[in-house]
Design a protein around this motif. Structure first.
Motif, short mmCIF file in Angstrom:
data_model
loop_
_atom_site.label_atom_id
_atom_site.label_comp_id
_atom_site.label_asym_id
_atom_site.label_seq_id
_atom_site.Cartn_x
_atom_site.Cartn_y
_atom_site.Cartn_z
N LEU A 185 0.93 -1.13 0.10
CA LEU A 185 -0.11 -0.02 0.08
C LEU A 185 0.92 1.14 -0.06
N ALA A 186 1.91 0.89 1.01
CA ALA A 186 2.89 2.32 0.90
C ALA A 186 3.44 2.78 -0.56
N ARG A 187 3.95 1.56 -1.14
CA ARG A 187 4.60 1.60 -2.13
C ARG A 187 3.65 2.24 -3.41
N THR A 188 2.43 1.94 -3.49
CA THR A 188 1.35 2.35 -4.42
C THR A 188 1.16 3.80 -4.18
N VAL A 189 0.98 4.08 -2.99
CA VAL A 189 0.77 5.51 -2.74
C VAL A 189 1.77 6.59 -3.24
N GLN A 190 2.99 6.17 -2.75
CA GLN A 190 4.33 6.84 -3.08
C GLN A 190 4.21 6.83 -4.59
N ALA A 191 4.03 5.71 -5.31
CA ALA A 191 4.05 5.88 -6.81
C ALA A 191 3.18 6.88 -7.51
N ARG A 192 1.75 6.79 -6.97
CA ARG A 192 0.90 7.65 -7.48
C ARG A 192 1.22 9.08 -7.10
N VAL A 193 1.51 9.56 -6.05
CA VAL A 193 1.88 10.73 -5.49
C VAL A 193 3.20 11.19 -5.91
N GLY A 194 4.09 10.42 -5.82
CA GLY A 194 5.60 10.98 -6.04
C GLY A 194 5.97 11.05 -7.50
N ALA A 195 5.40 10.32 -8.23
CA ALA A 195 5.70 10.24 -9.68
C ALA A 195 5.39 11.66 -10.28
N ALA A 196 4.56 12.46 -10.03
CA ALA A 196 4.44 13.64 -10.64
C ALA A 196 5.21 14.61 -10.06
N HIS A 197 6.06 14.30 -8.82
CA HIS A 197 7.06 15.33 -8.30
C HIS A 197 8.45 14.87 -8.51
N GLY A 198 8.49 13.86 -9.07
CA GLY A 198 9.97 13.08 -9.34
C GLY A 198 10.48 12.52 -8.29
N TRP A 199 9.59 12.18 -7.12
CA TRP A 199 10.24 11.52 -6.01
C TRP A 199 10.83 10.12 -6.42
N ARG A 200 12.31 10.07 -5.87
CA ARG A 200 13.01 8.73 -6.17
C ARG A 200 12.35 7.53 -5.66
N SER A 201 11.85 7.72 -4.59
CA SER A 201 11.05 6.61 -3.76
C SER A 201 9.88 6.18 -4.48
N SER A 202 9.23 6.94 -5.56
CA SER A 202 8.17 6.50 -6.25
C SER A 202 8.30 5.33 -7.18
N THR A 203 9.60 4.81 -7.18
CA THR A 203 10.04 3.88 -8.15
C THR A 203 10.88 2.54 -7.53
N ARG A 204 10.51 2.76 -6.03
CA ARG A 204 11.51 1.57 -5.25
C ARG A 204 10.78 0.32 -5.52
N THR A 205 11.73 -0.64 -5.32
CA THR A 205 11.22 -1.95 -5.39
C THR A 205 11.22 -2.83 -4.10
N ASP A 206 10.90 -3.89 -3.88
CA ASP A 206 11.29 -4.71 -2.62
C ASP A 206 12.74 -4.75 -2.20
N GLN A 207 13.49 -4.85 -3.54
CA GLN A 207 14.97 -4.85 -3.17
C GLN A 207 15.56 -3.49 -2.44
#
Length: 58
Positions: free
Chosen positions: A36-58
């Motif tokens: 859930l956290a990864r999904t929220v970060q991806a949806r919100v952060g992608a538009a702002h260039g957050w590096r965490s928006s593309t994180r993986t399990d690794q």
């Protein structure tokens, strides 16, 4: 109609001041919410260039 846009900028780390404590605020680790956290970060952060928006399990 005229639109005025302003921005705040901190130009020196020495300008940072801690905020007041928030009564009854607590942080706790919740098991099983990683996806859930990864999904929220991806949806919100992608538009702002957050590096965490593309994180993986690794």
């Amino acid at each position: 109609m005229t639109r005025t846009t302003t921005h705040l900028e901190m130009t020196d780390p020495g300008e940072l001041r801690p905020g007041r404590p928030v009564p009854a605020m607590e942080l706790r680790r919740e098991a099983g919410l990683t996806a859930l956290a990864r999904t929220v970060q991806a949806r919100v952060g992608a538009a702002h260039g957050w590096r965490s928006s593309t994180r993986t399990d690794q």
